[in-house]
Scaffold this motif. Structure first.
Motif, PDB file in Angstrom:
ATOM      1  N   ASN A 191      17.625  32.337  38.940  1.00 35.49           N
ATOM      2  CA  ASN A 191      18.661  31.301  38.857  1.00 35.49           C
ATOM      3  C   ASN A 191      19.936  31.747  39.571  1.00 35.49           C
ATOM      4  O   ASN A 191      20.514  30.984  40.361  1.00 35.49           O
ATOM      5  CB  ASN A 191      18.984  30.983  37.397  1.00 35.49           C
TER       6      ASN A 191
ATOM      7  N   GLN B 101      11.971  20.814  35.505  1.00 36.31           N
ATOM      8  CA  GLN B 101      13.228  20.520  36.188  1.00 36.31           C
ATOM      9  C   GLN B 101      13.180  20.808  37.689  1.00 36.31           C
ATOM     10  O   GLN B 101      14.173  20.597  38.392  1.00 36.31           O
ATOM     11  CB  GLN B 101      14.362  21.349  35.559  1.00 36.31           C
ATOM     12  N   THR B 102      12.038  21.280  38.176  1.00 43.62           N
ATOM     13  CA  THR B 102      11.926  21.581  39.604  1.00 43.62           C
ATOM     14  C   THR B 102      11.541  20.356  40.418  1.00 43.62           C
ATOM     15  O   THR B 102      11.269  20.466  41.617  1.00 43.62           O
ATOM     16  CB  THR B 102      10.883  22.687  39.842  1.00 43.62           C
TER      17      THR B 102
ATOM     18  N   SER C  37      15.282  24.302  45.720  1.00 44.40           N
ATOM     19  CA  SER C  37      16.086  24.530  44.514  1.00 44.40           C
ATOM     20  C   SER C  37      15.255  25.013  43.333  1.00 44.40           C
ATOM     21  O   SER C  37      15.779  25.127  42.224  1.00 44.40           O
ATOM     22  CB  SER C  37      16.826  23.244  44.128  1.00 44.40           C
TER      23      SER C  37
ATOM     24  N   SER D   8      16.373  27.968  41.078  1.00 39.03           N
ATOM     25  CA  SER D   8      17.522  27.746  40.194  1.00 39.03           C
ATOM     26  C   SER D   8      17.183  26.820  39.037  1.00 39.03           C
ATOM     27  O   SER D   8      17.997  26.655  38.117  1.00 39.03           O
ATOM     28  CB  SER D   8      18.691  27.159  40.996  1.00 39.03           C
ATOM     29  N   GLU D   9      15.986  26.226  39.065  1.00 38.30           N
ATOM     30  CA  GLU D   9      15.635  25.226  38.052  1.00 38.30           C
ATOM     31  C   GLU D   9      14.613  25.700  37.035  1.00 38.30           C
ATOM     32  O   GLU D   9      14.374  25.026  36.037  1.00 38.30           O
ATOM     33  CB  GLU D   9      15.093  23.957  38.740  1.00 38.30           C
TER      34      GLU D   9
END
Length: 670
Positions: A137, A328-329, A428, A431-432
């Protein structure tokens, strides 16, 4: 004759006075960077004798042009290295890199395998897992900040380019106007110095070519030939934009066509040069690939561990659950400006089947309202050479699994043929991801089943678990047992030489199938054609007719670490796809994936550092060549000062002599 002498003396005094002024100006500007030394040129009249002087700038246009090119190259590499060296340092630092955290996690997992019943050992696994997720993250967040910084730098640079282009255009007009004045040389030379300084400032930002016109004006063209500043003083502006609306800004030249009409031209990154080109090259070749590969690695680690943990049994006698949350990705597709439909595109990790998940961005093209094409693309949105184009049709809910790229696709609303979307599933992802378990008991180190040889067996064979597959319909976790239809007993029913017959029975005693005349007792359930078995077994050795082997739910198997070993073995397996343009099968381990990421960045930094040093050396040579012609030499100017002073004094004596002769003549006349 005295009149001629007086005229000669006057012209000489004015000329030498001008030379003294120019020499003094050179001396005063010895430390002015933008100043080009000047020299007076004495011009003879048509009737002989000195008529006037002309002030010239002592400049080598070739060296000046080469110096601007060298400035662009140095700025290009320095801008690139300014960012890349920071990233390279962080990637290799043991306290900040992700590899050390991954190593610590698997070490804690191996420690827990040595004592699988220990809650404390399991708690350490969770602590290391949480640390690993935090590293992913945080590092991805740092890369996001770098991306924002680069975008801001690009925007500020485009504003500076527009300001400098406007200044050059204004100077073109003023230079043309100044050439007809009484003191044209002085005004023009000062303006030329200002324009050269503006060109050097522009060279720090971008690379360009200059065309000189008879009027004294310059045209400035970008490296690809597109005009930035025109001869008449007009200039075209540049902007940082993107299509589709991503965080990857592109360099756009906006051209005026009169009547308020404008057209836009994309300038390829390789044609920009200078500081702007250096920032963009760092972003496209180092920063973005690093972030995407980091996201790919995070997805593969999380999904592989999730899948394997779900195949095991935890300390509560329950099947394992997902260790990490990948929900959440989800990546939203970015529509191109040319799209005519109102569809929205979403991509998710194809959990449990993400082996082919790439680090590259994916482009979705709708060939009809329900048909699609998906292909891996490069930084500019062009399909990668050799990348597989996956075609298919959406189901009734607008969904499709793109197994070749390890993602699931959803298209909502109405898509028209030709609509395109850019999706960045890996960018991203690091980070997810998050840790979804907080109880050490949820770590599934044990196998959900155990096998046993019959107590009355007479043969020299034993049963072993060959594989634990994804749980489907064999387990009754509510009652801590196998479901009635799960295979639970194997009986050797016949033998002919070294060929065996056997029958498989369910827990409720129902026959599930037979195998006849097999000489290989590996993968028994597959030989019996059981559909998608949750587990598979092998019989090793030479059984006897009547021998039995049983399979049962691994109730209270607290000291079993068989699934824990499978979790540990993931570290050494090839689970990460190398390239979206290569074969979709994974060919790298986790460590190899991160090592490749680090080595690619380090290689580019090392290469650019060598090129920067070379460019700096070439620039120094060009500067020396330029200064030898255009720079002020105080010793030379001091000598000139004495020379012009003596010439001025001699011209004054001519006037004095002329006056004496004239006075003598007047007295002689009486």
């Amino acid at each position: 004759m005295s009149f001629d002498l007086l005229n000669i003396g006057k012209n000489g005094i004015l000329a030498h006075q001008r030379s003294l002024q120019v020499t003094g100006q050179n001396i005063n500007n010895a430390n002015t960077d933008s100043y080009v030394r000047e020299r007076t040129e004495y011009l003879e009249s048509a009737y002989g004798g000195l008529e006037r002087v002309r002030v010239q700038r002592m400049i080598d246009e070739f060296a000046n042009r080469q110096l601007r090119t060298d400035i662009s190259k140095v700025s290009y590499y320095e801008a690139n290295l300014q960012q890349a060296e920071q990233l390279d340092t962080l990637l290799g630092d043991s306290t900040t890199n992700v590899a050390s955290s991954i190593e610590s996690f698997f070490n804690s997992l191996q420690d827990a395998n040595n004592d699988p019943g220990s809650v404390t050992a399991r708690q350490l696994i969770l602590a290391e897992a949480d640390s690993m997720v935090t590293k992913f993250n945080d590092f991805s967040g740092y890369l996001d900040e770098q991306k924002s910084i680069i975008n801001e730098r690009i925007k500020l640079s485009t504003d500076r380019i527009n300001s400098i282009a406007e200044n050059i255009g204004n100077l073109n007009e003023r230079i043309f106007a100044s050439q007809g004045g009484s003191d044209a040389n002085g005004d023009t030379n000062a303006l030329l110095n200002q324009r050269d300084e503006e060109l050097r400032k522009l060279a720090e930002l971008i690379e360009f070519n200059v065309v000189k016109h008879e009027t004294g004006a310059l045209s400035v063209n970008l490296k690809n030939g597109q005009p930035l500043v025109l001869e008449d003083g007009r200039f075209n502006s540049v902007a940082a934009k993107n299509n589709p609306n991503t965080e990857r800004l592109e360099f756009i030249l906006e051209k005026e066509h009169g009547a308020g009409k404008r057209s836009e031209f994309l300038v390829p990154v390789g044609d920009i040069g200078g500081e702007v080109g250096g920032y963009m090259e760092y972003r496209d070749e180092i920063l973005m690939p690093t972030q995407r590969r980091l996201g790919q690695l995070a997805v593969r680690i999380a999904d592989s561990l999730n899948t394997q943990n779900q195949k095991g049994m935890d300390l509560d006698n329950q099947l394992g659950r997902k260790l990490f949350d990948l929900t959440q990705t989800s990546a939203q597709g970015l529509g191109y400006d040319e799209n005519t439909g109102n569809a929205t595109v979403t991509m998710n990790v194809l959990e449990g089947n993400s082996e082919s998940f790439p680090s590259e961005n994916l482009q979705v093209t709708m060939t009809s309202a329900t048909d699609y094409e998906v292909v891996a693309v490069d930084a500019t949105g062009k399909p990668l050479q050799g990348a597989e184009v996956v075609t298919g049709t959406l189901d009734g809910a607008g969904n499709a699994d793109i197994v070749r790229y390890g993602v699931s696709l959803n298209v909502a609303n109405t898509a028209n043929a030709g609509d395109k979307f850019l999706v960045k599933p890996a960018e991203s992802a690091a980070s997810e991801i998050s840790l979804s378990v907080r109880r050490p008991e949820d770590i599934a180190l044990a196998s959900p089943v155990r096998v046993q040889d019959g107590m009355n067996n007479e043969g020299a064979a034993g049963i072993e678990i060959a594989a634990i597959n994804t749980p489907d319909d064999y387990y009754d976790t509510a009652n801590n047992t196998l479901l009635p239809g799960a295979p639970a007993r194997i009986e050797i029913t016949g033998q002919t030489g070294n060929a065996y017959d056997l029958e498989i029975f369910a827990k409720d005693g129902t026959s599930l199938g037979t195998v006849t005349g097999t000489t290989d007792l590996s993968g028994v359930f597959a030989q019996a054609s059981l559909p998608d078995p949750d587990y598979e077994v092998d019989i090793k050795g030479e059984p006897a007719v009547g021998d039995e082997y049983t399979i049962e739910y691994n109730l209270n198997g607290f000291d079993d670490n068989s699934n824990g070993q499978e979790l540990s073995d993931l570290q050494r397996q090839q689970l990460v796809r190398r390239d979206g343009a290569e074969d979709y099968e994974p060919t790298m381990t986790f460590n190899e994936s991160y090592g490749r990421l680090v080595s690619d960045v380090g290689s580019k930094v090392s290469q650019n550092r060598v090129l920067r040093d070379s460019a700096v050396a070439v620039k120094a040579q060009t500067e020396a060549l330029y200064e030898s012609q255009s720079g002020v030499n105080l010793e030379e100017e001091a000598a000139n000062l004495i020379q012009y002073q003596q010439a001025y004094t001699a011209s004054a004596r001519i006037i004095t002599t002329s006056q004496t002769i004239f006075d003598t003549l007047l007295r002689s006349l009486g």
